[in-house]
Design a protein around this motif. Structure first.
Motif, PDB file in Angstrom:
ATOM      1  N   THR A 281       0.846  -1.186   0.000  1.00 24.04           N
ATOM      2  CA  THR A 281       0.000   0.000   0.000  1.00 24.04           C
ATOM      3  C   THR A 281       0.881   1.233   0.000  1.00 24.04           C
ATOM      4  O   THR A 281       1.818   1.333   0.786  1.00 24.04           O
ATOM      5  N   PRO A 282       0.646   2.180  -0.914  1.00 24.82           N
ATOM      6  CA  PRO A 282       1.496   3.357  -0.953  1.00 24.82           C
ATOM      7  C   PRO A 282       1.389   4.175   0.312  1.00 24.82           C
ATOM      8  O   PRO A 282       0.395   4.091   1.051  1.00 24.82           O
TER       9      PRO A 282
ATOM     10  N   THR B 146      -0.617  10.120   1.595  1.00 23.63           N
ATOM     11  CA  THR B 146      -0.336  11.498   1.221  1.00 23.63           C
ATOM     12  C   THR B 146      -1.311  12.396   1.948  1.00 23.63           C
ATOM     13  O   THR B 146      -2.326  11.931   2.479  1.00 23.63           O
TER      14      THR B 146
ATOM     15  N   MET C  98      -4.802  11.815   1.356  1.00 20.81           N
ATOM     16  CA  MET C  98      -5.372  10.554   1.816  1.00 20.81           C
ATOM     17  C   MET C  98      -5.517  10.521   3.333  1.00 20.81           C
ATOM     18  O   MET C  98      -5.920   9.508   3.888  1.00 20.81           O
TER      19      MET C  98
ATOM     20  N   ILE D 257      -6.860   2.961  -4.819  1.00 21.81           N
ATOM     21  CA  ILE D 257      -5.443   2.843  -5.127  1.00 21.81           C
ATOM     22  C   ILE D 257      -5.309   2.641  -6.630  1.00 21.81           C
ATOM     23  O   ILE D 257      -5.857   1.699  -7.200  1.00 21.81           O
ATOM     24  N   THR D 258      -4.612   3.532  -7.285  1.00 21.65           N
ATOM     25  CA  THR D 258      -4.469   3.479  -8.733  1.00 21.65           C
ATOM     26  C   THR D 258      -3.169   2.786  -9.123  1.00 21.65           C
ATOM     27  O   THR D 258      -2.273   2.568  -8.296  1.00 21.65           O
TER      28      THR D 258
ATOM     29  N   ALA E 165      -0.900   4.145 -10.887  1.00 18.05           N
ATOM     30  CA  ALA E 165       0.156   5.133 -10.656  1.00 18.05           C
ATOM     31  C   ALA E 165       0.613   5.118  -9.198  1.00 18.05           C
ATOM     32  O   ALA E 165       1.815   5.219  -8.912  1.00 18.05           O
ATOM     33  N   ASP E 166      -0.338   4.993  -8.261  1.00 17.26           N
ATOM     34  CA  ASP E 166       0.021   4.906  -6.844  1.00 17.26           C
ATOM     35  C   ASP E 166       0.924   3.711  -6.579  1.00 17.26           C
ATOM     36  O   ASP E 166       1.943   3.810  -5.875  1.00 17.26           O
ATOM     37  N   ILE E 167       0.519   2.572  -7.112  1.00 13.23           N
ATOM     38  CA  ILE E 167       1.284   1.342  -6.895  1.00 13.23           C
ATOM     39  C   ILE E 167       2.685   1.477  -7.485  1.00 13.23           C
ATOM     40  O   ILE E 167       3.692   1.124  -6.855  1.00 13.23           O
TER      41      ILE E 167
ATOM     42  N   ARG F  76       4.455   4.201  -8.173  1.00 16.25           N
ATOM     43  CA  ARG F  76       5.301   5.161  -7.463  1.00 16.25           C
ATOM     44  C   ARG F  76       5.741   4.616  -6.102  1.00 16.25           C
ATOM     45  O   ARG F  76       6.852   4.887  -5.641  1.00 16.25           O
ATOM     46  N   ALA F  77       4.872   3.828  -5.457  1.00 16.03           N
ATOM     47  CA  ALA F  77       5.238   3.232  -4.168  1.00 16.03           C
ATOM     48  C   ALA F  77       6.407   2.271  -4.305  1.00 16.03           C
ATOM     49  O   ALA F  77       7.138   2.023  -3.345  1.00 16.03           O
TER      50      ALA F  77
ATOM     51  N   ASP G 259      -2.129   6.648 -15.484  1.00 14.67           N
ATOM     52  CA  ASP G 259      -3.578   6.864 -15.406  1.00 14.67           C
ATOM     53  C   ASP G 259      -4.230   6.666 -16.765  1.00 14.67           C
ATOM     54  O   ASP G 259      -5.346   6.136 -16.857  1.00 14.67           O
TER      55      ASP G 259
END
Length: 468
Positions: free
Chosen positions: A6-7, A10, A13, A28-29, A31-33, A35-36, A64
């Motif tokens: 899980t990122p 922020t 969030m 959770i997108t 992109a989130d995954i 970048r994490a 995205d």
């Protein structure tokens, strides 16, 4: 694939104050995954019917757009996937559960497996879609499939004139299987692949020298059918790239050397209902009509379905012209081919098409390294389910090294396999439930055979040039 962390939270969030109404969990997108995990680029991947990996390299800034279905491919250009030049784009829709960081290939790179869509619907010719449709049919009957795969391959060098040679020049024994020295000489390669698999959570448990000079196998634990098929595709890619970085070619060609054992892709299959394994006999009962393998009636019917449809299945399990140089071989430098020629089943005996090493699974041994894992597993499930629905009986298992007189002979060539597929309505309709897709595949494979057949070979020159 690998578990997704899980990122980090922020500011956007952060949980709402206690006095506020409960907020829904943030979505959770991709992109989130990405970048994490420190990912900069995504290899958005799918395969055509031949198993060729097709991809676009997508920067994380466009993740995205990828997730929203904005990444189009010209399907006809991608390969054998049921499209013509005039058709609209295949849209790659990523499956977030398949997210696979591959920093051992390139820092900041990840693979994401995608399902091609057309006009907003999953494209029925796409192999991953075909497998998902087969698994949905299985789920309708309250069952899931778990699958393990044994990925074999050769490490070779190719000279300027096209001649192949073993990458390890000292690997020249006629019987090198399990040779500790051969494994040690390839230590850097084998351990890099093992480390890669383990970093992804695949559970690599063995790495060994296979039966032929230059041939290896690296194993990982079984999983649900879709995950295992994704992992086979990912592992082939990883093997190709990492071998290439060391100046070698990793090939899954079924029979690259005339005098050596060919390359298999063996599948271990089992059926489950939730946490309950369906292949063992009830309460561990091994009194199974005198067969002695301890399987349930459902398992025997599943086996019977595979055996009944075996000739047609070979069009997917052994899908190339070269495949039949492996299954047709009568010997090799090691003294064994490890490749079945008849549709038989037995106990812990590697001469059969179906080996039953224990009462929890079966091993299907007629597939080779060129098989598309999505299509292979999907068609085998269709065959097994047909056996279950018809309550077919495979009879008693064959003894060691034996097969019954009435057992199907496996096809002698790709053309024979295509003809068997055309005669088998169950397997012809097993690709997304549409016999037209099976016919499309059969036609393409017939063209492949004829393209090879129309080439004049060195053998023909040697045999016929001055024979009359």
């Amino acid at each position: 694939m690998t578990s997704v962390a899980t990122p980090a939270v922020t500011p956007a969030m952060e949980p709402a104050p206690a006095s506020a109404a409960p907020a829904s969990e943030p979505t959770i997108t991709l992109a989130d995954i990405a970048r994490a995990h420190g990912i900069r680029f995504l290899l958005a991947t799918f395969v055509d019917m031949t198993g060729k990996p097709c991809a676009k390299l997508v920067p994380v800034e466009a993740a995205d757009e990828l997730e929203a279905g904005a990444m189009g491919f010209a399907g006809y250009a991608a390969g054998l996937i049921g499209q013509k030049p005039q058709d609209g784009d295949l849209i790659a829709v990523p499956d977030l559960a398949s997210f696979t960081p591959v920093p051992f290939i390139k820092e900041g790179l990840a693979i994401i497996h995608c399902d091609p869509h057309v006009d907003g619907k999953p494209w029925p010719y796409a192999p991953r879609v075909i497998l998902k449709n087969a698994l949905a049919r299985l789920a309708d009957q309250g069952m899931q499939a778990k699958v393990g795969a044994e990925v074999e391959y050769f490490l070779v060098n190719r000279s300027d004139d096209g001649t192949l040679s073993t990458a390890d020049t000292r690997d020249d024994s006629p019987r090198p299987c399990y040779d500790a020295r051969g494994v040690t000489r390839m230590y850097e390669h084998l351990t890099s692949i093992s480390d890669a698999m383990n970093s992804l959570g695949w559970g690599n448990y063995a790495n060994d020298h296979e039966d032929a000079a230059g041939q290896f196998e690296q194993n990982f634990t079984y999983a649900d059918a879709l995950t295992t098929a994704d992992r086979v595709i990912s592992l082939r890619y990883i093997l190709n790239i990492l071998a290439g970085q060391r100046g070698m070619t990793a090939t899954f060609m079924p029979k690259p050397f005339t005098d050596r054992t060919g390359t298999g892709l063996h599948f271990h299959l089992s059926l489950w209902s939730g946490a309950d394994a369906l292949f063992p006999g009830e309460d561990g009962n091994t009194d199974d009509g005198g067969r002695g393998l301890g399987l349930s009636g459902l398992a025997y019917s599943f086996i019977a379905g595979i055996l009944d449809h075996a000739p047609a299945l070979q069009a997917f399990l052994a899908p190339t012209v070269n495949s039949y140089k492996r299954t047709g071989a009568t010997t090799s430098s090691s003294g064994a081919t490890w490749s079945p020629r008849k549709a038989s089943y037995g106990g812990n005996d590697r001469t059969h098409m179906i080996r039953v090493p224990d009462n929890a699974r079966l091993e299907l041994r007629s597939g080779d390294g060129s098989a598309n894992p999505y299509l292979a597993v999907a068609t085998v499930i269709a065959a097994g389910l047909d056996g279950v629905e018809k309550a077919l009986d495979p009879g008693t298992p064959s003894g060691p090294g034996e097969s019954k007189a009435d057992a199907h002979l496996l096809p002698a060539t790709l053309l024979h396999a295509v003809e068997a597929l055309r005669r088998d309505p169950v397997i012809l309709a097993s690709l997304s439930g549409d016999p037209e897709i099976g016919t499309y595949y059969a036609n393409a494979k017939e063209e492949e055979f004829l393209s090879w057949h129309n080439q004049v070979s060195d053998w023909e020159i040697r045999t016929y040039l001055t024979s009359i």
